[in-house]
Structures are given as structure tokens and as C-alpha cells.
Scaffold this motif. Structure first.
Motif, PDB file in Angstrom:
ATOM      1  N   LEU A   1      22.717 -66.430 -20.026  1.00 40.70           N
ATOM      2  CA  LEU A   1      21.478 -65.766 -19.743  1.00 40.70           C
ATOM      3  C   LEU A   1      20.426 -66.217 -18.617  1.00 40.70           C
ATOM      4  CD1 LEU A   1      20.047 -62.744 -22.278  1.00 40.70           C
ATOM      5  CD2 LEU A   1      21.753 -62.147 -19.448  1.00 40.70           C
ATOM      6  N   THR A   2      19.651 -66.584 -17.553  1.00 42.09           N
ATOM      7  CA  THR A   2      18.392 -67.087 -17.678  1.00 42.09           C
ATOM      8  C   THR A   2      17.439 -67.303 -18.021  1.00 42.09           C
ATOM      9  OG1 THR A   2      17.500 -65.567 -16.205  1.00 42.09           O
ATOM     10  CG2 THR A   2      18.869 -66.571 -14.916  1.00 42.09           C
ATOM     11  N   PRO A   3      17.199 -68.424 -18.563  1.00 38.38           N
ATOM     12  CA  PRO A   3      15.635 -68.562 -19.336  1.00 38.38           C
ATOM     13  C   PRO A   3      14.453 -66.692 -18.964  1.00 38.38           C
ATOM     14  CG  PRO A   3      16.181 -70.843 -18.610  1.00 38.38           C
ATOM     15  CD  PRO A   3      17.398 -69.732 -18.336  1.00 38.38           C
ATOM     16  N   THR A   4      14.474 -66.861 -18.159  1.00 37.05           N
ATOM     17  CA  THR A   4      13.591 -65.943 -18.661  1.00 37.05           C
ATOM     18  C   THR A   4      14.135 -64.657 -18.472  1.00 37.05           C
ATOM     19  OG1 THR A   4      12.232 -66.745 -15.811  1.00 37.05           O
ATOM     20  CG2 THR A   4      12.510 -64.765 -16.142  1.00 37.05           C
ATOM     21  N   ALA A   5      15.731 -63.985 -18.877  1.00 37.52           N
ATOM     22  CA  ALA A   5      15.848 -62.881 -19.531  1.00 37.52           C
ATOM     23  C   ALA A   5      16.026 -63.281 -20.755  1.00 37.52           C
ATOM     24  CB  ALA A   5      16.781 -62.982 -18.676  1.00 37.52           C
ATOM     25  N   PHE A   6      16.438 -64.477 -21.103  1.00 37.23           N
ATOM     26  CA  PHE A   6      16.483 -64.382 -22.561  1.00 37.23           C
ATOM     27  C   PHE A   6      15.189 -64.580 -23.183  1.00 37.23           C
ATOM     28  CE2 PHE A   6      16.815 -67.331 -26.188  1.00 37.23           C
ATOM     29  CZ  PHE A   6      18.020 -66.939 -27.488  1.00 37.23           C
ATOM     30  N   GLN A   7      13.919 -64.689 -23.104  1.00 36.38           N
ATOM     31  CA  GLN A   7      13.478 -64.843 -23.298  1.00 36.38           C
ATOM     32  C   GLN A   7      12.720 -63.198 -23.543  1.00 36.38           C
ATOM     33  OE1 GLN A   7      10.442 -67.042 -21.173  1.00 36.38           O
ATOM     34  NE2 GLN A   7      10.946 -69.000 -22.350  1.00 36.38           N
ATOM     35  N   GLN A   8      13.514 -62.583 -22.493  1.00 37.43           N
ATOM     36  CA  GLN A   8      12.224 -60.876 -22.444  1.00 37.43           C
ATOM     37  C   GLN A   8      13.288 -60.515 -24.118  1.00 37.43           C
ATOM     38  OE1 GLN A   8      12.725 -58.510 -19.079  1.00 37.43           O
ATOM     39  NE2 GLN A   8      12.996 -60.210 -17.534  1.00 37.43           N
ATOM     40  N   PHE A   9      14.264 -60.955 -24.666  1.00 33.61           N
ATOM     41  CA  PHE A   9      14.759 -60.549 -26.011  1.00 33.61           C
ATOM     42  C   PHE A   9      14.280 -61.136 -27.032  1.00 33.61           C
ATOM     43  CE2 PHE A   9      18.255 -58.753 -22.868  1.00 33.61           C
ATOM     44  CZ  PHE A   9      18.087 -57.653 -23.331  1.00 33.61           C
ATOM     45  N   ALA A  10      13.879 -62.776 -27.028  1.00 35.79           N
ATOM     46  CA  ALA A  10      13.965 -62.893 -28.234  1.00 35.79           C
ATOM     47  C   ALA A  10      12.517 -63.630 -28.270  1.00 35.79           C
ATOM     48  CB  ALA A  10      14.729 -65.152 -27.828  1.00 35.79           C
ATOM     49  N   ALA A  11      11.718 -63.436 -28.856  1.00 28.47           N
ATOM     50  CA  ALA A  11      10.985 -63.218 -29.464  1.00 28.47           C
ATOM     51  C   ALA A  11      10.240 -64.947 -29.743  1.00 28.47           C
ATOM     52  CB  ALA A  11      10.026 -62.250 -30.501  1.00 28.47           C
ATOM     53  N   LEU A  12      10.424 -65.335 -30.420  1.00 30.05           N
ATOM     54  CA  LEU A  12      10.775 -66.802 -31.099  1.00 30.05           C
ATOM     55  C   LEU A  12      10.539 -67.872 -29.286  1.00 30.05           C
ATOM     56  CD1 LEU A  12      13.042 -66.763 -34.267  1.00 30.05           C
ATOM     57  CD2 LEU A  12       9.686 -67.468 -33.772  1.00 30.05           C
ATOM     58  N   GLY A  13      11.608 -67.262 -28.113  1.00 30.01           N
ATOM     59  CA  GLY A  13      11.333 -68.519 -26.885  1.00 30.01           C
ATOM     60  C   GLY A  13      12.644 -68.454 -27.049  1.00 30.01           C
ATOM     61  N   VAL A  14      13.047 -69.278 -26.007  1.00 28.54           N
ATOM     62  CA  VAL A  14      14.491 -70.115 -25.868  1.00 28.54           C
ATOM     63  C   VAL A  14      15.095 -71.406 -26.920  1.00 28.54           C
ATOM     64  CG1 VAL A  14      14.546 -69.802 -23.479  1.00 28.54           C
ATOM     65  CG2 VAL A  14      13.877 -71.418 -24.279  1.00 28.54           C
TER      66      VAL A  14
END
Length: 55
Positions: free
Chosen positions: A29-42
Motif C-alpha cells: 500500500l502507499t504510505p497514505t493508504a497504510f496510515q489509514q489502517f495503522a494507528a501507529l503510522g507507517v
């Protein structure tokens, strides 16, 4: 599947993305998409239990 639109779900959240590329058995996933799921960030690196469906 690269370049294809897909619906990605993690927990109760779903987003629609275009797959930028992936290896067998994983989804990049792009960092932007990943951050939507990962509360702790990339910095988390990987999420387990993601489901996806091609659109």
C-alpha cells in the motif's frame, strides 16, 4: 493484480485503492493508504489480517 482497483479491509475499516505492486501473498500500500489502517503510522511495517477484493 498490480494497477488494479481493490477494496482493502482491515478490522472495521475499508478503503478503495489502486495496487501499486505486490509480491505473492502480500499487498503493498502507499504510505497514505497504510496510515489509514495503522494507528501507529507507517513505522509499524506490516499489518496482519488484511483482506482485499478486486473491483
Amino acid at each position: 493484480m498490480c494497477g488494479r482497483k481493490m477494496r482493502v479491509t482491515y478490522g472495521k475499516k475499508s478503503i478503495t485503492v489502486t495496487c501499486p505492486g505486490c509480491a505473492v501473498g502480500s499487498l503493498d500500500l502507499t504510505p497514505t493508504a497504510f496510515q489509514q489502517f495503522a494507528a501507529l503510522g507507517v513505522g509499524v511495517g506490516r499489518l496482519h489480517g488484511i483482506k482485499w477484493t478486486l473491483l
